[in-house]
Design a protein around this motif. Structure first.
Motif, PDB file in Angstrom:
ATOM      1  N   ALA A 286      13.421   0.699   5.195  1.00 17.70           N
ATOM      2  CA  ALA A 286      14.220   0.990   3.997  1.00 17.70           C
ATOM      3  C   ALA A 286      13.928  -0.055   2.932  1.00 17.70           C
ATOM      4  CB  ALA A 286      15.713   1.003   4.323  1.00 17.70           C
ATOM      5  N   ILE A 287      14.106   0.351   1.692  1.00 18.17           N
ATOM      6  CA  ILE A 287      14.017  -0.576   0.575  1.00 18.17           C
ATOM      7  C   ILE A 287      15.315  -0.462  -0.226  1.00 18.17           C
ATOM      8  CG2 ILE A 287      12.810   1.109  -0.911  1.00 18.17           C
ATOM      9  CD1 ILE A 287      11.269  -1.334  -2.078  1.00 18.17           C
ATOM     10  N   LEU A 288      15.944  -1.607  -0.471  1.00 18.90           N
ATOM     11  CA  LEU A 288      17.212  -1.659  -1.191  1.00 18.90           C
ATOM     12  C   LEU A 288      16.967  -2.196  -2.594  1.00 18.90           C
ATOM     13  CD1 LEU A 288      19.403  -3.370   1.584  1.00 18.90           C
ATOM     14  CD2 LEU A 288      18.829  -0.949   1.337  1.00 18.90           C
TER      15      LEU A 288
ATOM     16  N   ASN B 179       0.835  -1.214   0.000  1.00 17.62           N
ATOM     17  CA  ASN B 179       0.000   0.000   0.000  1.00 17.62           C
ATOM     18  C   ASN B 179       0.862   1.252   0.000  1.00 17.62           C
ATOM     19  OD1 ASN B 179      -2.367  -1.467   0.000  1.00 17.62           O
ATOM     20  ND2 ASN B 179      -2.604  -1.424   2.220  1.00 17.62           N
ATOM     21  N   LEU B 180       1.926   1.232   0.792  1.00 18.59           N
ATOM     22  CA  LEU B 180       2.842   2.375   0.819  1.00 18.59           C
ATOM     23  C   LEU B 180       3.458   2.602  -0.551  1.00 18.59           C
ATOM     24  CD1 LEU B 180       4.693   4.527   2.029  1.00 18.59           C
ATOM     25  CD2 LEU B 180       6.157   2.681   2.908  1.00 18.59           C
ATOM     26  N   MET B 181       3.899   1.526  -1.206  1.00 25.30           N
ATOM     27  CA  MET B 181       4.513   1.662  -2.526  1.00 25.30           C
ATOM     28  C   MET B 181       3.498   2.138  -3.563  1.00 25.30           C
ATOM     29  SD  MET B 181       7.726   1.149  -2.322  1.00 25.30           S
ATOM     30  CE  MET B 181       8.116   0.969  -4.054  1.00 25.30           C
ATOM     31  N   ALA B 182       2.245   1.740  -3.420  1.00 22.55           N
ATOM     32  CA  ALA B 182       1.212   2.201  -4.353  1.00 22.55           C
ATOM     33  C   ALA B 182       1.014   3.710  -4.231  1.00 22.55           C
ATOM     34  CB  ALA B 182      -0.100   1.476  -4.086  1.00 22.55           C
ATOM     35  N   ASN B 183       1.056   4.227  -3.006  1.00 19.15           N
ATOM     36  CA  ASN B 183       0.931   5.678  -2.802  1.00 19.15           C
ATOM     37  C   ASN B 183       2.129   6.425  -3.375  1.00 19.15           C
ATOM     38  OD1 ASN B 183      -1.517   5.403  -1.455  1.00 19.15           O
ATOM     39  ND2 ASN B 183      -0.554   5.224   0.552  1.00 19.15           N
ATOM     40  N   ILE B 184       3.322   5.875  -3.159  1.00 19.10           N
ATOM     41  CA  ILE B 184       4.524   6.488  -3.726  1.00 19.10           C
ATOM     42  C   ILE B 184       4.450   6.478  -5.248  1.00 19.10           C
ATOM     43  CG2 ILE B 184       7.027   6.229  -3.991  1.00 19.10           C
ATOM     44  CD1 ILE B 184       7.104   5.174  -1.122  1.00 19.10           C
TER      45      ILE B 184
ATOM     46  N   ARG C  35      11.413   8.516  -0.052  1.00 23.39           N
ATOM     47  CA  ARG C  35      10.013   8.549   0.393  1.00 23.39           C
ATOM     48  C   ARG C  35       9.675   7.320   1.232  1.00 23.39           C
ATOM     49  NH1 ARG C  35       6.040  10.897  -2.422  1.00 23.39           N
ATOM     50  NH2 ARG C  35       4.762  10.012  -0.746  1.00 23.39           N
ATOM     51  N   PHE C  36      10.175   6.169   0.835  1.00 21.38           N
ATOM     52  CA  PHE C  36       9.880   4.945   1.571  1.00 21.38           C
ATOM     53  C   PHE C  36      10.348   5.065   3.016  1.00 21.38           C
ATOM     54  CE2 PHE C  36      10.450   0.737   3.230  1.00 21.38           C
ATOM     55  CZ  PHE C  36       9.426  -0.011   2.659  1.00 21.38           C
ATOM     56  N   SER C  37      11.593   5.496   3.219  1.00 19.49           N
ATOM     57  CA  SER C  37      12.132   5.589   4.575  1.00 19.49           C
ATOM     58  C   SER C  37      11.416   6.655   5.395  1.00 19.49           C
ATOM     59  CB  SER C  37      13.634   5.883   4.526  1.00 19.49           C
ATOM     60  OG  SER C  37      14.337   4.786   3.964  1.00 19.49           O
ATOM     61  N   GLU C  38      11.049   7.759   4.757  1.00 18.75           N
ATOM     62  CA  GLU C  38      10.357   8.826   5.478  1.00 18.75           C
ATOM     63  C   GLU C  38       9.006   8.372   6.006  1.00 18.75           C
ATOM     64  OE1 GLU C  38      12.153  12.767   3.133  1.00 18.75           O
ATOM     65  OE2 GLU C  38      10.177  11.963   2.613  1.00 18.75           O
ATOM     66  N   VAL C  39       8.271   7.643   5.182  1.00 16.52           N
ATOM     67  CA  VAL C  39       6.905   7.247   5.549  1.00 16.52           C
ATOM     68  C   VAL C  39       6.885   5.970   6.374  1.00 16.52           C
ATOM     69  CG1 VAL C  39       4.626   6.652   4.651  1.00 16.52           C
ATOM     70  CG2 VAL C  39       5.994   8.397   3.496  1.00 16.52           C
TER      71      VAL C  39
END
Length: 411
Positions: free
Chosen positions: A224-226, A124-129, A200-204
């Motif tokens: 985090a996403i690598l 869901n987070l990635m969909a918003n990003i 954005r991923f790390s912030e949210v």
């Protein structure tokens, strides 16, 4: 007509610890019985001393020179995750990870185990990003989780695979910024998009409810996403056309399903085969034996040996080997009337916890295969066998010859 059952222990090769390796230590009566009746040898998955990734190693094992056909790991991960890549798409392999407040990587796998609830929250987070990235850059983003901490990120638009990874590939190093590796507007844009997604991923993520729960449970947060292994879909001649072999693959991890799909194998999975070191193999072996009546070759991928190796878990690696052997036992009579190959795609020594470049053991059993004097499948014994030292790219032609499916070279 006989067929081939090929068992691949991912990262199964090892170095001796106290004079023994997991293969040598494991109680595996069925595998060792087949060993006593077959030909053993040692295998260089790509070439002596080359430290392979699972992607390049599997390409070679399936009979395709990785120096010619490899275009990056991400494309295979995406195929294995069930995504359809369009021309121009660039796919990346991803890890969910844990970093500190300074961006230093504390765990490249965020503890490895990710619950279904956590997967849903991340997607869901990635969909918003993705919505924001589409508006700002005109680039479409598709993210899909696969197994444990792993996932796939696909970029669609004016993008390029010629960018650097953000994964530093080790704990204690700082999360990297992606850089363009060529002087093109597509590469510059792609690096900018990747860095924006990472930021954005790390912030949210730090404020997600799943991370509050993980902290309360004493688990590492997913913050985090690598990204690594950016690539595009290669053009590959199907294995049926190249080797005249009708093949199926059974695998629980997206990467291997993806490589198998890319070379034209039919891909299956089975209950209990999730791509972890806790996998159970009864259903996978049952399915493999069933498929042997419909295919010339059935390939079974066992991921748990590699996962245990990366964790430095000697007993866990032994346990994976023993569980697979136990699952084979009810089908021994069926196996004895066909061909069996057992090997690894690379070594992942417990003492190193990473892929290394040494050769790995290989067994070829068949009713008409020369029997040598090796009776135990391991790194410490197979080097004495009649099969000698071969490369990964040699396996498919050898099997095609035994199956009488290859054409004669010359008159």
């Amino acid at each position: 007509m006989p067929s081939v059952f090929w068992i691949l222990f991912d990262g199964g090769g090892d170095r001796p610890v106290g004079g023994r390796t997991p293969f040598h230590t494991a109680f595996k009566p069925t595998i060792d019985y087949l060993t006593s009746l077959g030909s053993c040898g040692i295998l260089d998955p790509i070439a002596p001393g080359v430290r392979p990734g699972s992607d390049t190693a599997h390409l070679a094992l399936f009979g395709y020179d990785p120096y010619k056909y490899y275009t990056g790991r991400g494309a295979f991960e995406a195929l294995g995750a069930g995504l359809e890549l369009k021309p121009g798409d660039v796919a990346f392999r991803t890890n969910l990870a844990t970093i500190d407040d300074n961006g230093m990587v504390l765990d490249r796998r965020a503890g490895r185990y990710i619950t279904p609830e956590e997967v849903e929250a991340v997607e869901n987070l990635m969909a918003n990003i993705a919505e924001d990235i589409k508006r700002k850059y005109g680039v479409e983003i598709i993210y899909k989780s696969t197994v444990e901490h792993r996932g796939v990120l696909v970029l669609r638009g004016s993008v390029s695979h010629k960018v650097s990874d953000t994964d530093p590939h080790k704990v204690g190093a700082k999360l990297l910024e992606s850089r363009p590796l060529e002087n093109s507007k597509e590469a510059v844009l792609t690096a900018e998009v990747i860095n924006e997604v990472t930021k954005r991923f790390s912030e949210v993520a730090k404020d997600l409810e799943i991370n509050r729960k993980r902290r309360l449970e004493g688990r590492l947060p997913i913050n985090a996403i690598l990204l690594r292994g950016g690539g595009y879909m290669p053009q590959i001649e199907p294995v049926r056309e190249r080797y005249n072999i009708k093949a199926a693959a059974i695998a629980g991890v997206a990467l291997i399903r993806g490589v198998a799909r890319a070379v034209g194998m039919d891909v299956y999975t089975a209950r209990g085969l999730g791509g972890t070191k806790d996998d159970m193999f009864d259903e996978a072996v049952r399915l493999a034996v069933e498929l042997m009546g419909r295919y010339d070759l059935v390939f079974l991928h066992v991921k748990g040996t590699d996962s245990a190796s990366h964790d430095g878990d000697f007993k866990g690696k032994v346990s994976v080997i023993e569980r697979l052997d136990k699952a084979l036992t009810p089908y021994l009579d069926r196996l004895l009337n066909n061909y069996v190959v057992i090997t690894s795609d690379h070594a992942t020594p417990i003492s190193v916890k990473e892929h290394t470049g040494e050769s790995v053991p290989i067994l070829l059993y068949g009713p008409d295969v020369v029997t040598d004097d090796v009776s135990k499948f391991s790194e410490l014994t197979c080097w004495r066998g009649a099969l000698g030292r071969i490369r990964g790219i040699d396996i498919m032609p050898i099997l095609g010859s035994y199956l009488a499916l290859t054409e004669k070279f010359g008159e």
